[in-house]
Design a protein around this motif. Sequence first.
Motif, PDB file in Angstrom:
ATOM      1  N   CYS A 209       0.828  -1.219   0.000  1.00  0.00           N
ATOM      2  CA  CYS A 209       0.000   0.000   0.000  1.00  0.00           C
ATOM      3  C   CYS A 209       0.857   1.263   0.000  1.00  0.00           C
ATOM      4  CB  CYS A 209      -0.937   0.010   1.199  1.00  0.00           C
ATOM      5  SG  CYS A 209      -1.999   1.492   1.254  1.00  0.00           S
ATOM      6  N   SER A 210       1.825   1.360   0.930  1.00  0.00           N
ATOM      7  CA  SER A 210       2.666   2.561   0.999  1.00  0.00           C
ATOM      8  C   SER A 210       3.345   2.781  -0.353  1.00  0.00           C
ATOM      9  CB  SER A 210       3.720   2.418   2.095  1.00  0.00           C
ATOM     10  OG  SER A 210       3.098   2.345   3.367  1.00  0.00           O
TER      11      SER A 210
ATOM     12  N   ILE B 133      -7.838   5.199  -7.596  1.00  0.00           N
ATOM     13  CA  ILE B 133      -6.485   5.341  -7.074  1.00  0.00           C
ATOM     14  C   ILE B 133      -5.820   3.972  -6.939  1.00  0.00           C
ATOM     15  CG2 ILE B 133      -5.156   5.995  -5.024  1.00  0.00           C
ATOM     16  CD1 ILE B 133      -7.136   8.309  -4.645  1.00  0.00           C
ATOM     17  N   ALA B 134      -6.550   3.000  -6.413  1.00  0.00           N
ATOM     18  CA  ALA B 134      -5.995   1.656  -6.227  1.00  0.00           C
ATOM     19  C   ALA B 134      -5.559   1.057  -7.566  1.00  0.00           C
ATOM     20  CB  ALA B 134      -7.024   0.763  -5.542  1.00  0.00           C
ATOM     21  N   GLN B 135      -6.375   1.207  -8.588  1.00  0.00           N
ATOM     22  CA  GLN B 135      -6.039   0.658  -9.906  1.00  0.00           C
ATOM     23  C   GLN B 135      -4.827   1.356 -10.511  1.00  0.00           C
ATOM     24  OE1 GLN B 135      -9.715   1.028 -12.071  1.00  0.00           O
ATOM     25  NE2 GLN B 135     -10.742  -0.598 -10.917  1.00  0.00           N
TER      26      GLN B 135
ATOM     27  N   GLY C 101      -1.724   0.192  -8.578  1.00  0.00           N
ATOM     28  CA  GLY C 101      -1.530  -1.246  -8.461  1.00  0.00           C
ATOM     29  C   GLY C 101      -1.594  -1.779  -7.050  1.00  0.00           C
ATOM     30  N   ILE C 102      -2.524  -1.265  -6.258  1.00  0.00           N
ATOM     31  CA  ILE C 102      -2.677  -1.732  -4.879  1.00  0.00           C
ATOM     32  C   ILE C 102      -4.111  -2.195  -4.649  1.00  0.00           C
ATOM     33  CG2 ILE C 102      -0.849  -0.244  -3.968  1.00  0.00           C
ATOM     34  CD1 ILE C 102      -2.886   1.764  -3.120  1.00  0.00           C
ATOM     35  N   ASN C 103      -4.314  -2.914  -3.567  1.00  0.00           N
ATOM     36  CA  ASN C 103      -5.636  -3.408  -3.220  1.00  0.00           C
ATOM     37  C   ASN C 103      -6.455  -2.276  -2.608  1.00  0.00           C
ATOM     38  OD1 ASN C 103      -7.879  -4.730  -1.963  1.00  0.00           O
ATOM     39  ND2 ASN C 103      -6.732  -6.654  -2.034  1.00  0.00           N
ATOM     40  N   ALA C 104      -7.653  -2.049  -3.145  1.00  0.00           N
ATOM     41  CA  ALA C 104      -8.483  -0.931  -2.665  1.00  0.00           C
ATOM     42  C   ALA C 104      -8.795  -1.052  -1.177  1.00  0.00           C
ATOM     43  CB  ALA C 104      -9.777  -0.860  -3.470  1.00  0.00           C
ATOM     44  N   SER C 105      -8.897  -2.287  -0.672  1.00  0.00           N
ATOM     45  CA  SER C 105      -9.242  -2.481   0.740  1.00  0.00           C
ATOM     46  C   SER C 105      -8.112  -2.057   1.679  1.00  0.00           C
ATOM     47  CB  SER C 105      -9.605  -3.940   1.002  1.00  0.00           C
ATOM     48  OG  SER C 105      -8.497  -4.781   0.732  1.00  0.00           O
ATOM     49  N   SER C 106      -6.889  -1.896   1.117  1.00  0.00           N
ATOM     50  CA  SER C 106      -5.769  -1.453   1.952  1.00  0.00           C
ATOM     51  C   SER C 106      -5.749   0.063   2.125  1.00  0.00           C
ATOM     52  CB  SER C 106      -4.443  -1.939   1.361  1.00  0.00           C
ATOM     53  OG  SER C 106      -4.202  -1.325   0.099  1.00  0.00           O
TER      54      SER C 106
ATOM     55  N   PHE D 215      -1.602  11.373   5.280  1.00  0.00           N
ATOM     56  CA  PHE D 215      -1.875  11.275   3.835  1.00  0.00           C
ATOM     57  C   PHE D 215      -0.832  10.408   3.123  1.00  0.00           C
ATOM     58  CE2 PHE D 215      -4.624  15.173   2.553  1.00  0.00           C
ATOM     59  CZ  PHE D 215      -5.385  15.053   3.703  1.00  0.00           C
ATOM     60  N   ASP D 216      -1.311   9.455   2.337  1.00  0.00           N
ATOM     61  CA  ASP D 216      -0.460   8.724   1.408  1.00  0.00           C
ATOM     62  C   ASP D 216      -0.878   8.982  -0.036  1.00  0.00           C
ATOM     63  OD1 ASP D 216       1.398   7.269   3.129  1.00  0.00           O
ATOM     64  OD2 ASP D 216      -0.379   6.186   3.847  1.00  0.00           O
ATOM     65  N   TYR D 217      -2.170   9.140  -0.254  1.00  0.00           N
ATOM     66  CA  TYR D 217      -2.713   9.415  -1.589  1.00  0.00           C
ATOM     67  C   TYR D 217      -3.767  10.516  -1.445  1.00  0.00           C
ATOM     68  CZ  TYR D 217      -0.585   4.893  -2.606  1.00  0.00           C
ATOM     69  OH  TYR D 217       0.310   3.849  -2.728  1.00  0.00           O
TER      70      TYR D 217
END
Length: 315
Positions: free
Chosen positions: A99-100, A188-190, A193-198, A235-237
Amino acid sequence: MAPQRRGAPKAPEGSGAAGRRRPNSTKHVRAAREVRRKWLGTTILGACAVLAGLLLWSSRGGDDDVTEVLAHHREILPGRFIEVPCSEDYDSHRRFEGCSPRKCGRGITDTVITRDEAQRIRSIAEKGLSLGGSDGGASILDLHSGALSVGKHFVNLYRYFGDKIQTVFSEEDFQLYRDVRQKVQLTIAQAFGINASSLHLTKPTFFSRINSTQAQTAHDEYWHAHVDKVTYGSFDYTSLLYLSDYLDDFGGGRFVFVEEGANKTVEPRAGRVSFFTSGSENLHRVEKVHWGTRYAITIAFTCNPDHGIADPEFM
């Protein structure tokens, strides 16, 4: 007896000297007038060009340090992503694998939120901000914490207005808010390339309404360059959903990624989602709004579940 004044000697009649002088004199006068006309015409044209340039700059509200437009307000982007090297800001925070940010960048899309949805969600902002508003022209409404700009201060609209809130908002308003937030989160997740649930919604997530009124407090000075990860450690995104149109609803107010010698801008368009990793790789600011009213909503995400917040619930 006073001496007699002598006039200039007359040219002999019929000599032609006087006749030759008059045409030459007339030519000089005409030439001088022609020069003056050309000079005046050039001056007026130059002044008009300068004025036109000033009016164009004013109407566009642009800063002269922007060198590239990443997204014009008239174009419809299915998706545009620009990858940039990650800063070291994330190293001083706890990392969450998968995620990070390892891949950093900025993206823009006009196909996630419809213009109809943007108009409907803007009406939520308009209804909430009708209860208050900053004296300085930069007002916020946070449905999560209840923070609302009123004059030079903030109040908690849920406590301050009590049961009146139920006559201002509806369950449909809050459901639309949740739906839009979920769409932005998936986008944002797409992109990264991260899992949206994270991803976890984090604070502050808020509506903003900006006009050209002069700032009254430091809270009204929205135009300073800043880094979200530095300003808000969680904030990360970061994402912005624009709810009004550049040059149709307001002038100025463009979003600017600050880069040495090569600033880049996003021109707001209702329904447009702009998103980016929150570190120093995306130092940014918003231009001052010169006329009209700019509406947007900032939606922020963190990888740290301890910093997550819940969606607002209708009372």
